[in-house]
Design a protein around this motif. Structure first.
Motif: not given
Length: 76
Positions: A1-19, A25-27, A31-34
């Motif tokens: 659905m949203c290809r530009s959203i990357r996986t945020l769970r460890p170990p794919m992304t060891p350090e996930v920031t609020d940004e 969430a923004l992506q 997508k949903v709103s258009g």
């Protein structure tokens, strides 16, 4: 659905920031709103949705358990 959203769970992304969480969430809301950027009369609803999705994403990530590693995040 949203290809530009990357996986945020460890170990794919060891350090996930609020940004990182907010960007995902923004992506999703875009997508949903258009809408890439909502009109002034839709801005409040758009921003509330981004905040809600970011909060749900953070709760999800905090609750995930990565096999063999215990909780994904710990508050120490």
């Amino acid at each position: 659905m949203c290809r530009s959203i990357r996986t945020l769970r460890p170990p794919m992304t060891p350090e996930v920031t609020d940004e990182d969480v907010r960007a995902a969430a923004l992506q999703y809301v875009r997508k949903v709103s258009g809408f890439r950027a909502p009109a002034a009369h839709n801005r409040a609803a758009f921003e509330e949705a981004v905040d809600a999705v970011a909060e749900a994403t953070r709760r999800l990530l905090d609750g995930l358990e990565v096999r063999g590693r215990g909780a994904a995040r710990t508050d120490t």
